[in-house]
Write an enzyme that holds these catalytic residues in place. Structure first.
Site, short mmCIF file in Angstrom:
data_model
loop_
_atom_site.label_atom_id
_atom_site.label_comp_id
_atom_site.label_asym_id
_atom_site.label_seq_id
_atom_site.Cartn_x
_atom_site.Cartn_y
_atom_site.Cartn_z
N LYS A 77 -45.61 1.58 -108.42
CA LYS A 77 -45.39 1.64 -106.96
C LYS A 77 -46.24 0.57 -106.29
O LYS A 77 -47.39 0.36 -106.67
CB LYS A 77 -45.76 3.03 -106.46
CG LYS A 77 -45.41 3.29 -105.01
CD LYS A 77 -45.78 4.72 -104.61
CE LYS A 77 -45.36 5.07 -103.19
NZ LYS A 77 -45.70 6.47 -102.84
N SER A 152 -41.80 9.04 -100.93
CA SER A 152 -41.85 7.61 -100.65
C SER A 152 -41.80 6.74 -101.90
O SER A 152 -41.55 5.54 -101.80
CB SER A 152 -43.14 7.28 -99.87
OG SER A 152 -44.27 7.57 -100.68
N SER A 176 -44.34 12.77 -102.58
CA SER A 176 -43.70 11.47 -102.83
C SER A 176 -43.43 11.12 -104.28
O SER A 176 -42.76 10.13 -104.55
CB SER A 176 -44.53 10.35 -102.20
OG SER A 176 -44.26 10.30 -100.83
N1 GLN Z 1 -42.79 12.53 -97.28
C1 GLN Z 1 -44.17 12.86 -97.02
C2 GLN Z 1 -44.68 12.05 -95.88
O1 GLN Z 1 -43.91 11.30 -95.34
C3 GLN Z 1 -44.96 12.66 -98.26
C4 GLN Z 1 -45.38 11.26 -98.44
C5 GLN Z 1 -46.17 11.06 -99.70
O2 GLN Z 1 -46.32 11.96 -100.51
N2 GLN Z 1 -46.72 9.88 -99.80
O3 GLN Z 1 -45.81 12.14 -95.49
#
Ligand code: GLN
Length: 474
Positions: A77, A152, A176
């Site tokens: 990532k 994400s 994410s």
């Molecule tokens: N979707 C969640 C957010 O937008 C989790 C994001 C993540 O785990 N980085 O905060």
């Protein structure tokens, strides 16, 4: 689009015998990555460097060096630092900024013989649930390209699902890793907070963030987890505990394991076909000797609010460093210092990131600190205590990973609150600092995968791996 996929464990013997050589394997993957460029899974592909790494690993294999991940082709990532290569976090803000050092996880993977083939696309600064909030454009779900892959870490999930890498790393602040793993039909593990070093992971919400693996099998997940886990002097929140032999201890014997089903996670809001698939899996576990019981996590309804207050607060502080002076992006023709800060940040950050910085600044402001931030910290404690209580009775908790299967591109992007709700089952693990594992269950009539989540006690990753192992191919 989806090809017949092998996991690393089934390729390993061939690799060790030079069939294929790591170099050939890398060339094949580079070709596939180009062929499926439309999925937009990668931000950076290391054409040359990946081949150099491959040559090195091939040499070591011939020298009989013991490399647990020899030739494992990985994607990373793009919020994890690799020396001398750009780290964008899916943002315009970081532009061509290039990292000065390797994240600890990168060092460990490379020492083990893995080859890093590229950096994957993601929601900007890991904020999002669909991988649509990227300066580099949305990522598509290879199972059906009208749908999002989740976020994400969508690019990493897609790389594994579409066989554009053998496995990958993502980061998980509130789901994410697990949510995109569920939407694309692969395994995704968020370790206990402190299990894996965050040194070299660009911070979103430091008390929530963890790095973890995506893979195509439980064994590969365990192998990667074993490699990246462990104490690191460079991360003061990493915990000095021995790392169990996750692969050596893998067993399908789950007799006497106690499994809890939290009633708050199986409500009206859950898509019916997900409930049916999870019921089937639970039946399988029961037939294999697991004890299943209903439990309650009474503060579940506060998860999303607590998560979004605390993570935006931490993010507003962490992202203050992107001021136009220290990192890549700086607005042109600025009038003075204040104008430079304001315009660089206004132009460099995307909508969602700005929304969160404003929210976070608000909940930390002196007039509202007690009402929001302090209260949310107390709520976080209550969520953690719910889990402590539950884990005095059960060894593992099973929930859906997300209330729905993947949604359509564009469906939620205009409605941040609806987007936030796709994390309703995943944020609790980060609030409580416990491990969470999303495993692919079945595929629905539209070809969209259904994910199931296993939650465990702090530092008991092994139980989750074993329960998953018992369910694999069943
Ligand atoms: N979707 C969640 C957010 O937008 C989790 C994001 C993540 O785990 N980085 O905060």
């Amino acid at each position: 689009m989806i090809v017949e996929q092998s996991d690393y464990s089934s390729l390993r013997n061939g690799i060790l015998n030079g069939t294929p050589s790591v170099l050939n394997l890398v060339s094949d993957y580079l070709k596939r990555i180009k062929e499926y460029a439309d999925l937009n899974a990668y931000i950076t592909v290391f054409d040359e460097w990946a081949q150099e790494q491959a040559v090195e690993v091939d040499q070591k294999i011939r020298g009989n060096k013991d490399l647990p991940l020899a030739g494992m082709i990985l994607s990373i990532k793009d919020n994890i630092c690799i020396r001398n290569s750009r780290v964008t976090c899916g943002s315009k803000m970081l532009g061509e900024f290039s990292s000065l050092y390797d994240a600890t996880v990168i060092e460990r993977l490379r020492d083990a013989g893995a080859v890093i083939i590229g950096k994957t696309n993601m929601d900007e600064f890991a904020m999002g649930s669909s991988s649509e909030n990227s300066h580099f454009g949305a990522v598509l779900n290879p199972r059906n390209t009208d749908y999002v892959p989740g976020g994400s870490s969508g690019g990493s999930a897609v790389a594994v699902a579409a066989d554009l890498a053998i496995a990958a790393l993502g980061s998980d602040t509130g789901g994410s890793i697990r949510q995109p793993a569920a939407y694309t039909g692969v395994y995704g593990f968020k370790p206990t907070y402190g299990r894996v070093s965050r040194y070299g992971l660009v911070a979103f919400a430091s008390s929530f963030d963890q790095i973890g693996p995506f893979a195509r099998s439980v064994y590969d997940t365990a192998l990667l987890l074993k490699t990246i886990s462990g104490y690191d002097l460079s991360d003061s929140t990493s915990v000095n505990l021995p790392v169990p032999d996750y692969t050596g201890n893998l067993t399908r014997d789950i007799a006497n394991i106690r499994i809890g089903l939290p009633e708050e996670y199986f409500t009206q809001d859950l898509q019916e076909n997900i409930r049916v698939v999870i019921d089937k899996k639970i039946q399988h576990l029961r037939e294999n000797g697991a004890q299943i019981e209903k439990i309650s996590l009474p503060h579940t309804e506060y998860n999303i609010a607590t998560y979004y207050i605390l993570t935006t607060a931490e993010a507003s502080s962490n992202l203050a460093r992107y001021d136009g002076a220290r990192y890549a992006y700086r607005a042109d023709n600025v009038a003075d210092l204040k104008d430079m800060y304001t315009r660089s940040r206004s132009e460099g950050f995307g909508e969602e990131v700005k929304r969160r910085i404003m929210l976070g600044t608000y909940v930390l402001s002196s007039g509202y600190y007690e009402a929001y931030y302090r209260k949310a910290q107390k709520a976080r404690r209550l969520v953690k205590e719910d889990f402590d209580k539950a884990f005095s009775r059960v060894d593992c908790i099973i929930t859906p990973t997300s209330p729905t299967t993947a949604f359509r591109l564009g469906e939620k992007i205009e409605d941040p609150l609806r987007m936030y709700l796709s994390d309703i089952y995943t944020t609790s693990a980060n609030l409580a600092g416990i491990p969470g594992f999303s495993i692919p269950a079945e595929t629905d009539q539209n070809g969209l995968p259904i994910g199931m989540q296993l939650l465990g006690k702090q530092f008991d990753e092994q139980t989750l791996l074993n329960v998953a192992y018992a369910l694999e191919n069943n």
